[in-house]
Design an enzyme around this catalytic site. Structure first.
Site, PDB file in Angstrom:
ATOM      1  CG  ASN A 124      -1.877  -1.181   1.183  1.00  0.00           C
ATOM      2  OD1 ASN A 124      -1.987  -1.838   0.158  1.00  0.00           O
ATOM      3  ND2 ASN A 124      -2.540  -1.450   2.281  1.00  0.00           N
ATOM      4  CG  ASP A 179      -3.005   3.349   2.503  1.00  0.00           C
ATOM      5  OD1 ASP A 179      -2.103   3.158   3.326  1.00  0.00           O
ATOM      6  OD2 ASP A 179      -3.949   2.549   2.324  1.00  0.00           O
ATOM      7  CG  HIS A 235       3.848  -1.669  -4.803  1.00  0.00           C
ATOM      8  ND1 HIS A 235       2.674  -2.372  -4.907  1.00  0.00           N
ATOM      9  CD2 HIS A 235       4.816  -2.519  -5.233  1.00  0.00           C
ATOM     10  CE1 HIS A 235       2.913  -3.594  -5.371  1.00  0.00           C
ATOM     11  NE2 HIS A 235       4.214  -3.705  -5.568  1.00  0.00           N
ATOM     12  CB  CYS A 249      12.097  20.114  -8.024  1.00  0.00           C
ATOM     13  SG  CYS A 249      13.447  20.029  -6.849  1.00  0.00           S
TER      14      CYS A 249
HETATM   15  P1  OAD Z   1      -6.170  -5.703  -4.887  1.00  0.00           P
HETATM   16  O1  OAD Z   1      -7.195  -4.657  -5.105  1.00  0.00           O
HETATM   17  O2  OAD Z   1      -5.662  -6.429  -6.053  1.00  0.00           O
HETATM   18  O3  OAD Z   1      -6.762  -6.798  -3.888  1.00  0.00           O
HETATM   19  C1  OAD Z   1      -7.399  -6.434  -2.716  1.00  0.00           C
HETATM   20  C2  OAD Z   1      -7.701  -7.690  -1.938  1.00  0.00           C
HETATM   21  O4  OAD Z   1      -8.300  -7.310  -0.712  1.00  0.00           O
HETATM   22  C3  OAD Z   1      -8.697  -8.640  -2.628  1.00  0.00           C
HETATM   23  O5  OAD Z   1      -8.195  -9.959  -2.584  1.00  0.00           O
HETATM   24  C4  OAD Z   1      -9.956  -8.517  -1.767  1.00  0.00           C
HETATM   25  O6  OAD Z   1     -10.664  -9.750  -1.679  1.00  0.00           O
HETATM   26  C5  OAD Z   1      -9.379  -8.149  -0.426  1.00  0.00           C
HETATM   27  N1  OAD Z   1     -10.269  -7.389   0.468  1.00  0.00           N
HETATM   28  C6  OAD Z   1     -11.278  -6.542   0.163  1.00  0.00           C
HETATM   29  N2  OAD Z   1     -11.818  -6.030   1.274  1.00  0.00           N
HETATM   30  C7  OAD Z   1     -11.126  -6.553   2.320  1.00  0.00           C
HETATM   31  C8  OAD Z   1     -11.195  -6.413   3.727  1.00  0.00           C
HETATM   32  N3  OAD Z   1     -12.080  -5.602   4.331  1.00  0.00           N
HETATM   33  N4  OAD Z   1     -10.317  -7.103   4.473  1.00  0.00           N
HETATM   34  C9  OAD Z   1      -9.411  -7.934   3.899  1.00  0.00           C
HETATM   35  N5  OAD Z   1      -9.297  -8.102   2.586  1.00  0.00           N
HETATM   36  C10 OAD Z   1     -10.139  -7.423   1.801  1.00  0.00           C
HETATM   37  O7  OAD Z   1      -5.008  -5.019  -4.036  1.00  0.00           O
HETATM   38  P2  OAD Z   1      -3.495  -5.484  -3.882  1.00  0.00           P
HETATM   39  O8  OAD Z   1      -3.402  -6.961  -3.774  1.00  0.00           O
HETATM   40  O9  OAD Z   1      -2.927  -4.674  -2.798  1.00  0.00           O
HETATM   41  O10 OAD Z   1       0.260  -1.822  -7.343  1.00  0.00           O
HETATM   42  O11 OAD Z   1      -2.888  -5.027  -5.254  1.00  0.00           O
HETATM   43  C11 OAD Z   1      -1.526  -5.171  -5.473  1.00  0.00           C
HETATM   44  C12 OAD Z   1      -1.007  -4.055  -6.297  1.00  0.00           C
HETATM   45  O12 OAD Z   1      -1.773  -3.948  -7.497  1.00  0.00           O
HETATM   46  C13 OAD Z   1      -1.140  -2.679  -5.654  1.00  0.00           C
HETATM   47  O13 OAD Z   1      -0.106  -2.401  -4.750  1.00  0.00           O
HETATM   48  C14 OAD Z   1      -1.091  -1.789  -6.852  1.00  0.00           C
HETATM   49  C15 OAD Z   1      -2.017  -2.535  -7.759  1.00  0.00           C
HETATM   50  O14 OAD Z   1      -1.899  -2.302  -9.097  1.00  0.00           O
HETATM   51  C16 OAD Z   1       0.791  -0.749  -7.924  1.00  0.00           C
HETATM   52  O15 OAD Z   1       0.187   0.294  -8.050  1.00  0.00           O
HETATM   53  C17 OAD Z   1       2.197  -0.976  -8.380  1.00  0.00           C
END
Ligand code: OAD
Length: 248
Positions: free
Chosen positions: A103, A105, A120, A149
């Site tokens: 994340n 954020d 990231h 900048c």
């Molecule tokens: P995703 O949006 O791909 O996946 C989010 C996951 O969180 C899913 O598997 C959901 O089922 C789960 N989820 C949703 N609500 C939830 C909750 N309340 N508690 C627990 N789990 C929950 O997000 P990431 O896996 O973080 O990269 O994505 C990976 C990367 O893809 C990000 O860092 C970003 C994106 O493109 C870049 O920007 C380089």
């Protein structure tokens, strides 16, 4: 929640194992921050190649920055949730605890976590395209888009990793080291689609760690997890933390 699994996880935690945690966008979902994939995910509404690649930034830095400014505004209005807070507490309770996050954020930091590997990058940092200097920037909304900048006047970019870019090498190396030495690894709120982040739990499992997945949905990692807790990160982590405190 699955009572037997919860009890076994608590037993493992009471042994104070070497604990590593990998988080994804799902841990911030309960704070009201959109995830990337899934029904209302950002990649359902926006095209990554127009907003989150070096080529997109070269073509139209204003458009890219407007999108990041919008995301920064959403994040600035939200607060860390109980999931972030439990992990911040665990850092103080488990020696050698490492939090690896995909994340950008900054909510883990705001919750009080210190030992964080941000794979990231961070949306609250900017990087000068010419000098490469990284600075904190919490201005929200931004007064100038795209921002420049303050020392050399060149374009600033968000200090995040875009598609097609390599992850910061030192951070990735530390994340692999933390995964290899983990005895227990929690994988929370990630779809486990994006590499190399998704390979970290596999490295941990290969080195003998038990893997706990917390996610309401099935992921490609589910098959390799020793324990699967289907639920929301904040609720599940609170339940584990409360069970951990009982009769301890
Ligand atoms: P995703 O949006 O791909 O996946 C989010 C996951 O969180 C899913 O598997 C959901 O089922 C789960 N989820 C949703 N609500 C939830 C909750 N309340 N508690 C627990 N789990 C929950 O997000 P990431 O896996 O973080 O990269 O994505 C990976 C990367 O893809 C990000 O860092 C970003 C994106 O493109 C870049 O920007 C380089």
């Amino acid at each position: 929640m699955q009572d037997k699994e919860l009890k076994e996880i608590v037993t493992l935690l009471r042994q104070k194992p070497q604990l590593s945690v990998l988080t994804g966008a799902g841990i911030s979902a309960e704070s009201g921050i959109p995830t990337f994939r899934g029904q209302n995910g950002l990649w359902k509404q926006f095209r990554a190649e127009e907003l989150a690649t070096p080529e997109a930034f070269e073509r139209n830095p204003k458009l890219v920055w407007e999108w990041y400014d919008w995301r920064r505004r959403i994040i600035a209005e939200r607060e860390p949730n109980p999931g972030h807070l439990v992990l911040a507490r665990w850092e103080r309770e488990f020696p050698g605890f490492i939090l690896i996050t995909q994340n950008v954020d900054g909510l883990h930091r705001r919750a009080g976590s210190k030992s964080i590997l941000e794979l990231h990058g961070n949306i609250w940092q900017v990087r000068c395209l010419k000098e490469g200097t990284v600075r904190d920037n919490f201005e929200s909304p931004l007064t100038t888009i795209p921002p420049v900048c303050p020392t050399c006047g060149s374009l600033l970019r968000p200090n995040v990793v875009w598609f097609g870019e390599a992850l910061p090498r030192d951070i990735l190396e530390k994340a692999y080291a933390a995964s290899s030495k983990a005895e227990l690894m929690f994988v929370i709120g990630t779809s486990a689609y994006v590499y190399p982040a998704a390979s970290l739990p596999l490295v941990a499992a290969e080195a003998g760690a038990k893997i706990v997945e917390i996610n309401p949905d099935y992921t490609p990692l589910s098959a390799s997890a020793d324990y699967i807790l289907r639920g929301k990160a904040g609720e599940v982590l609170m339940a584990i933390d409360e069970a951990l405190k009982e009769n301890s």
